[in-house]
Design a protein around this motif. Sequence first.
Motif, PDB file in Angstrom:
ATOM      1  N   THR A  46       0.807  -1.224   0.000  1.00 40.47           N
ATOM      2  CA  THR A  46       0.000   0.000   0.000  1.00 40.47           C
ATOM      3  C   THR A  46       0.843   1.279   0.000  1.00 40.47           C
ATOM      4  OG1 THR A  46      -1.748  -1.146   1.165  1.00 40.47           O
ATOM      5  CG2 THR A  46      -1.807   1.251   1.278  1.00 40.47           C
ATOM      6  N   THR A  47       1.857   1.318   0.863  1.00 40.52           N
ATOM      7  CA  THR A  47       2.642   2.558   0.977  1.00 40.52           C
ATOM      8  C   THR A  47       3.290   2.902  -0.367  1.00 40.52           C
ATOM      9  OG1 THR A  47       3.068   1.932   3.261  1.00 40.52           O
ATOM     10  CG2 THR A  47       4.367   3.762   2.400  1.00 40.52           C
ATOM     11  N   ASN A  48       3.835   1.876  -1.044  1.00 39.40           N
ATOM     12  CA  ASN A  48       4.440   2.117  -2.373  1.00 39.40           C
ATOM     13  C   ASN A  48       3.389   2.679  -3.332  1.00 39.40           C
ATOM     14  OD1 ASN A  48       6.727   1.032  -1.389  1.00 39.40           O
ATOM     15  ND2 ASN A  48       6.743  -0.795  -2.648  1.00 39.40           N
ATOM     16  N   GLY A  73      -2.450   4.456   5.006  1.00 38.73           N
ATOM     17  CA  GLY A  73      -2.257   3.004   4.819  1.00 38.73           C
ATOM     18  C   GLY A  73      -2.398   2.253   6.132  1.00 38.73           C
ATOM     19  N   GLU A  74      -1.710   2.717   7.153  1.00 36.07           N
ATOM     20  CA  GLU A  74      -1.719   2.039   8.450  1.00 36.07           C
ATOM     21  C   GLU A  74      -3.100   2.140   9.106  1.00 36.07           C
ATOM     22  OE1 GLU A  74       1.050   3.059   7.161  1.00 36.07           O
ATOM     23  OE2 GLU A  74       2.454   1.484   7.726  1.00 36.07           O
ATOM     24  N   GLN A  75      -3.820   3.221   8.800  1.00 33.31           N
ATOM     25  CA  GLN A  75      -5.138   3.393   9.441  1.00 33.31           C
ATOM     26  C   GLN A  75      -6.147   2.377   8.929  1.00 33.31           C
ATOM     27  OE1 GLN A  75      -6.373   7.507   9.914  1.00 33.31           O
ATOM     28  NE2 GLN A  75      -4.232   8.070   9.849  1.00 33.31           N
ATOM     29  N   GLY A 149       9.827   7.511   8.253  1.00 29.19           N
ATOM     30  CA  GLY A 149      10.783   6.928   7.302  1.00 29.19           C
ATOM     31  C   GLY A 149      10.374   5.492   7.011  1.00 29.19           C
ATOM     32  N   ARG A 150      10.729   5.001   5.805  1.00 28.86           N
ATOM     33  CA  ARG A 150      10.280   3.671   5.391  1.00 28.86           C
ATOM     34  C   ARG A 150      10.692   2.599   6.410  1.00 28.86           C
ATOM     35  NH1 ARG A 150       8.266   3.144   0.294  1.00 28.86           N
ATOM     36  NH2 ARG A 150       7.175   1.457   1.336  1.00 28.86           N
ATOM     37  N   GLY A 151       9.791   1.698   6.647  1.00 32.51           N
ATOM     38  CA  GLY A 151      10.059   0.637   7.623  1.00 32.51           C
ATOM     39  C   GLY A 151       9.828   1.084   9.053  1.00 32.51           C
TER      40      GLY A 151
HETATM   41  N1  ASP Z   1       4.162   1.103   5.688  1.00 37.52           N
HETATM   42  C1  ASP Z   1       5.448   1.730   5.917  1.00 37.52           C
HETATM   43  C2  ASP Z   1       6.425   1.328   4.820  1.00 37.52           C
HETATM   44  O1  ASP Z   1       6.061   0.610   3.906  1.00 37.52           O
HETATM   45  C3  ASP Z   1       6.002   1.428   7.282  1.00 37.52           C
HETATM   46  C4  ASP Z   1       6.384  -0.006   7.544  1.00 37.52           C
HETATM   47  O2  ASP Z   1       6.013  -0.898   6.789  1.00 37.52           O
HETATM   48  O3  ASP Z   1       7.079  -0.255   8.547  1.00 37.52           O
HETATM   49  O4  ASP Z   1       7.541   1.784   4.834  1.00 37.52           O
END
Ligand code: ASP
Length: 401
Positions: A46-48, A73-75, A149-151
């Motif tokens: 989703t985030t991408n 996305g997270e919501q 930040g990603r991740g």
């Molecule tokens: N959804 C965010 C991402 O893809 C955060 C995560 O996955 O940790 O970076």
Amino acid sequence: MNTVVQKYGGTSVKTIERMEHIADKVIHKINKGYNVVLVVSAMGKTTNRLIEMAKSISTNPSKRELDMLMSTGEQVSISLLSMILKERGYDSIALTGFQAGIMTEGIHTKNKITQVKIDNIKKHIKQGKVVVVAGFQGINETGDITTLGRGGSDTTAVALAAKLKCTCEIYTDVEGIYSIDPRVYPKARKLKYISYEEMMEMSSLGAKVMEPRSVELGNKYNVPIYVASSHKATKGTYIKEFDKFMEQKSITGLSLSENVLMITINNVPYSPKSISDVFGKLASEEVNIDMISQTSPREGYVNISFTTSKEDEEIIDRVINGLKKEINNIKIQKDTNITKISVIGMGMRHESGVASKVFKLFADHSIEFKQVTTSEISISYTIKSKDKERAISVLTKEFNL
Ligand code: ASP
Ligand code: ADP
Ligand code: MG
């Protein structure tokens, strides 16, 4: 009652079916007597997809609005997971980063957590609810939604565990931490334990299984972290303080980063001013420079090479165009087919000679490296991406990874 924070990443919440499976795991933990705080990422990729949408509008979308967009996305995940738990008869509440008390500062899309106001979460735990927190997001001083930040969901999870003084379990799409990314090298060994320091180094040098800042927080607040598969019941890996019972090897792991952009600037006048001008311009645009090398001066000129991440390519292009106007006759090359390969291990603190072993291996197998950097427990080399497989093969054999 004990509390535990469990974090599930994107692939683990990809579908409703997978979320149902998470609910099984959560209920199992509750039945063992735990209060469970869940942190979840956005579903699948989703985030991408959200970032791609923004980029279809602008090559440089407003970072504030990008944070607003990415945080949605997270919501979606927290709402669905909380509904599933309620449907199963377990009281639950979905909380955004703001509602969970995650306070941040910094520039949009790269925020850092400054404080966690944990009272709201504690109140819901006391009421017997499963608290489901949106990872990767927080709120800044001006009340704007931010992302980490990603991740960054890993960081949310460890920050909450630090505040709740409990263990943090990270469930993902591999069975634990391996000596090298098992998707790149399927014969990699799963580690029982890894020290915070080694994990921090492995993550910051490219192992995306844990976000580097999450491990840094774990180290700072001594949070026990357990990384395991979200769908298999196999034993995972503990990230904890280094102790003498951990395996004594000179090299624990190998990290790879393909996210490397190498820039070479030829014909830079050999004067401290012009060299500092180049790096000063990059710094003022907040470009993070990783490795730097410089040839010895020849007839008053040097060639400078440096690496940075591919995400900064547009900014680099802008800076380069500016430099071309300011410094006569410079020639600039961009190389994206570069891989950074790093060996990491606490053993390097006492054992010398690792670098020379690698130099010899690379020489024997005609693997050319462009730059080398070292830290107390790691050595990194930039090589041509086409040599990656051979480098992995010789290094894993030499260090028994
Ligand atoms: N959804 C965010 C991402 O893809 C955060 C995560 O996955 O940790 O970076
Ligand atoms: P999540 O969505 O659960 O946060 P990530 O994709 O961020 O998962 O991280 C898991 C991925 O990390 C794995 O699929 C694996 O390819 C990669 N990875 C890189 N290095 C390692 C390593 N040393 N051990 C385990 N996984 C690794
Ligand atoms: Mg991740």
